[in-house]
Design an enzyme around this catalytic site. Structure first.
Site, PDB file in Angstrom:
ATOM      1  N   CYS A 340       0.798  -1.239   0.000  1.00 17.91           N
ATOM      2  CA  CYS A 340       0.000   0.000   0.000  1.00 17.91           C
ATOM      3  C   CYS A 340       0.825   1.282   0.000  1.00 17.91           C
ATOM      4  CB  CYS A 340      -0.992   0.031   1.162  1.00 17.91           C
ATOM      5  SG  CYS A 340      -1.150  -1.465   2.100  1.00 17.91           S
ATOM      6  N   ARG A 369       7.317 -10.763   5.766  1.00 19.57           N
ATOM      7  CA  ARG A 369       6.980 -10.530   7.173  1.00 19.57           C
ATOM      8  C   ARG A 369       7.608 -11.619   8.011  1.00 19.57           C
ATOM      9  NH1 ARG A 369       0.592  -9.345   6.274  1.00 19.57           N
ATOM     10  NH2 ARG A 369       0.910  -7.796   4.624  1.00 19.57           N
ATOM     11  N   GLN A 387       0.942 -11.101  -2.648  1.00 17.30           N
ATOM     12  CA  GLN A 387      -0.477 -10.761  -2.545  1.00 17.30           C
ATOM     13  C   GLN A 387      -1.028 -10.432  -3.924  1.00 17.30           C
ATOM     14  OE1 GLN A 387       0.113  -7.431   0.209  1.00 17.30           O
ATOM     15  NE2 GLN A 387      -1.068  -8.579   1.709  1.00 17.30           N
ATOM     16  N   ASP A 389      -2.743  -8.107  -4.848  1.00 16.14           N
ATOM     17  CA  ASP A 389      -3.135  -6.877  -4.183  1.00 16.14           C
ATOM     18  C   ASP A 389      -3.698  -5.852  -5.167  1.00 16.14           C
ATOM     19  OD1 ASP A 389      -3.410  -5.445  -1.924  1.00 16.14           O
ATOM     20  OD2 ASP A 389      -1.271  -5.085  -1.587  1.00 16.14           O
ATOM     21  N   HIS A 391      -5.228  -1.528  -4.859  1.00 17.74           N
ATOM     22  CA  HIS A 391      -5.728  -0.415  -4.053  1.00 17.74           C
ATOM     23  C   HIS A 391      -6.580   0.477  -4.922  1.00 17.74           C
ATOM     24  CE1 HIS A 391      -2.251  -1.839  -1.759  1.00 17.74           C
ATOM     25  NE2 HIS A 391      -3.120  -1.718  -0.775  1.00 17.74           N
ATOM     26  N   LYS A 475     -14.344  -3.638   7.304  1.00 13.30           N
ATOM     27  CA  LYS A 475     -13.937  -4.570   6.251  1.00 13.30           C
ATOM     28  C   LYS A 475     -14.928  -5.703   6.064  1.00 13.30           C
ATOM     29  CE  LYS A 475     -11.112  -7.372   9.301  1.00 13.30           C
ATOM     30  NZ  LYS A 475      -9.964  -8.222   9.459  1.00 13.30           N
ATOM     31  N   HIS A 521      -8.402  -1.491   0.174  1.00 17.83           N
ATOM     32  CA  HIS A 521      -7.432  -2.568  -0.057  1.00 17.83           C
ATOM     33  C   HIS A 521      -8.237  -3.819  -0.378  1.00 17.83           C
ATOM     34  CE1 HIS A 521      -4.411  -0.466   2.646  1.00 17.83           C
ATOM     35  NE2 HIS A 521      -5.538   0.003   3.130  1.00 17.83           N
TER      36      HIS A 521
HETATM   37 ZN   LIG Z   1      -3.081  -2.514   1.097  1.00 14.74          ZN
END
Ligand SMILES: [Zn+2]
Ligand SMILES: [Zn+2]
Length: 650
Positions: A340, A369, A387, A389, A391, A475, A521
């Site tokens: 992000c 991580r 991910q 991912d 945004h 969420k 997200h």
């Molecule tokens: Zn994010």
């Protein structure tokens, strides 16, 4: 005696004598209900069925299918196991013994010199069954802190003493059944008799309070059921789960591997696994193009300052991977824990107007991580993962539409991959404590309403959980049930008011004023690693043809037909079908068995008959012989099978 009012889930209200118990209330409805009920929620708190109710309440009676009932049942079973252990191993000390998702455990420390092993489990099971049959009542008692300390000092159990030290006086309860008393908040079953089927599953070491500086206790895992058939079914499911374990199948099917030299928790994707993963990525990319996403690429590291701004340094930085320093300039970089912040900087790369929004940036972004080595597990718990991912930066008035579009993408994926059974959860603010959330009341209300409206509009069943939202926004999470009925958390969609603030993102509105965009997200797969793991376990490695990294194997019945087999193989390859040629010097029966184990969807077998007729014989995985076909018909059939699956979702 005065009366109290009891409200039921259907909103009906009945009057009862003050001091009535939930069990008596169940009996007043029907004996059958009273026999099946295992726990009750009284004003939202799970209570013993035998606890007297002294004021007006609302009540839910829980039967086995409710998780409240299962947890009560399994927690009571943990106490039953403790009682059995104490009678078999006098002087044994007890740590904690909670219910878990499937069953329960108790951490124990037998007297010095005594070791409990797997071979002791049947003996403990038998003792538990004996005690359960005696219909021992679980009795709740409020005790003062000093009395509680006295009891366990006398018993010499330092673990319970340590737990009591941390408790507030006036809020301590003991539960006793038979000869066993435990420090416990409850709730419990009325008595041990519903515990009809018992299985102790395994033993592991566990540090007291999860701290490796503490003593290692013995953790005994078990599960119990009210019916023997339920236990039998559960054990069959466990066996099947073992066969489907993605770590085993990942190796058998040559999808991924780990290397201690590369490092723990860092998966290496093998060629076959890479094909599978690439196909999933291409599939999602093509869907995203239709939904107006733009693909971006950002680096695997970023300056420490970036993550200080985003707040991720607070969350992931300090105790995780240490900063990397450049040799000459001495700059500090961190491995990217999230994509992000990078996407926020892309947003900021030029001024934005309300007409530019929504902007949807997608990236298969690899993040790192730190996880303790003991926590690592196959592809589901790793230290580096990718991910799927994206945004979305939008205006408040666009939030609901954007949410609906993301839900559409997630539903498409579930359909394409045959996840028919899923549940969703909306996590909202705690309405009684709004202080811990950032963002204005007005924005939160809008966002929460947008999510609820979007799920309603899509006709999705959702559970609403208050107080479960992140501090930066509400969420929506998707949980799928796999073929064995196990639940996996996959896709997530999250509204965020925090990062746009921290990065001071802006757009110029139609009013010519500066405004903050809202950020969403979303990751429909969650991560590629986790999703592939779930997919392997869901399909038992029998992937749909379009995802299968090995679609067809061509097998000549003997060396004499190698040339014919090779011409077929080349034909398939020319059509972009993932084919292999097996011209090993092995018996045909052996090869067929071998490829069956490798779960290859189609085998093409050619010999004398096929070569002279100019056709092929086809075998389908698990179905067996499909007879002979012309090569062009076979190619048409599988192209249809592949495109049929994909077109359904496009
Ligand atoms: Zn994010
Ligand atoms: Zn307990």
């Amino acid at each position: 005696m005065s009366k109290i009012k009891v409200r039921f889930p259907d909103d009906s209200v009945k009057e009862f004598e003050e001091g009535i118990t939930s069990l008596e209330i169940a009996k007043s409805i029907s004996m059958r209900l009273a026999n099946e009920v295992l726990a009750a929620s009284v004003n939202g708190e799970v209570w013993d069925l035998t606890r007297p109710i002294k004021s007006d309440v609302s009540i839910i009676l829980h039967k086995w299918d409710d998780s409240e009932a299962k947890h009560t049942f399994w927690h009571s079973s943990a106490h039953l196991m403790a009682e059995a252990l104490e009678s078999l191993y006098p002087g044994i000390k007890f740590g904690i013994g909670p219910s878990i998702e499937n069953g329960f455990y108790y951490d124990v420390e037998p007297k010095e010199g005594i070791v409990i092993t797997e071979s002791d489990l049947p003996k403990i099971e038998n003792k538990m069954a004996d005690l359960a049959g005696q219909k021992e009542h679980y009795e709740r008692k409020e005790v003062s802190k000093s009395d509680a300390l006295k009891y366990f000092e006398k018993k010499g159990d330092e673990y319970k003493l340590e737990l009591i030290e941390g408790l507030e006086d006036g809020k301590i309860t003991f539960y006793t059944q038979g000869n066993f008393t435990d420090l416990c908040r409850g709730p419990h079953l009325p008595d041990t008799s519903p515990i009809k089927a018992i299985k102790l599953l395994s033993i592991a070491g566990a540090y007291w309070r999860g701290d490796e500086h503490n003593k290692q206790l013995t953790r005994i895992y078990g599960i119990t059921f009210p019916k023997k058939k339920m236990l039998d079914d559960y054990l069959i499911m466990l066996e099947e789960a073992k066969k489907r374990d993605h770590r085993k199948l990942g190796k058998d099917l040559e999808l991924f591997t780990f290397s201690s030299k590369v490092g723990q928790g860092l998966p290496l994707w093998l060629p076959k696994g890479t094909i599978l993963r690439n196909r999933l990525e291409e599939f999602l990319k093509s869907v995203q193009v239709k939904y107006g996403y733009e693909q971006v690429i950002t680096p695997h590291i970023g300056q420490k300052e970036l993550y200080v701004t985003s707040g991720h340094y607070e969350k992931y930085g300090r105790d995780s991977f240490q900063p990397i320093h450049t040799p000459v300039e001495g700059e500090e970089f961190l491995l990217k824990p999230m994509n992000c912040p990078h996407h926020c900087e892309i947003y900021k790369s030029k001024p934005r107007s309300y007409k530019d929004l929504p902007l949807r940036y997608a990236e298969f972004g690899t993040v790192y991580r730190y996880e303790q080595s003991g926590e690592l597990h196959g592809l589901t718990r790793v230290r580096g993962f990718t991910q799927d991912d994206a945004h979305i930066f939008c205006r408040p008035d666009q939030l609901k539409d954007e949410f609906i579009k993301v839900i559409d993408i997630i539903l498409l994926i579930f359909e394409a991959l045959d996840f028919k059974d899923f549940t969703t959860q909306i996590s909202l603010r705690d309405p009684n404590d709004k202080s811990k959330y950032i963002g204005s009341d007005e924005n939160w209300e809008k966002a929460e309403k947008a999510i609820i409206d979007a799920t309603e509009e899509k006709g999705i069943d959702t559970i609403i959980e208050y107080g479960e939202a992140a501090f930066y926004g509400p969420k929506l999470d998707f949980m799928v049930k796999d073929a064995l009925g196990r639940k996996w958390q996959l896709g997530t969609i999250q509204v965020d008011y925090n990062l746009p603030d921290r990065f001071e993102l802006e757009y110029v509105g139609s009013d010519n004023q500066r405004h903050r965009p809202i950020m969403i997200h979303r990751a429909p797969f969650g991560s590629m690693e986790r999703f592939v793991a779930v997919l392997i376990e869901h399909t038992a490695g029998e992937f749909p043809l379009w995802l299968s990294p090995r679609q067809v194997v061509v097998i000549p019945v003997s060396e004499k037909f190698n040339d014919y087999a090779e011409s077929i193989f080349n034909n398939l390859k020319d059509k972009n079908i993932l084919a292999e040629l097996d011209n090993r010097n092995e018996k045909i029966g052996y090869k067929i068995r071998d490829w069956e184990i490798h779960k290859v969807p189609y085998m093409v077998i050619v010999g004398e008959k096929e070569e002279s007729a100019g056709n092929i014989s086809v075998r389908k995985h698990k179905k067996g012989d499909l007879g002979s076909l012309s090569l062009s018909d076979f190619i048409d059939n599988i192209m249809n099978e592949i495109s049929g699956k994909i077109s359904k979702t496009n």
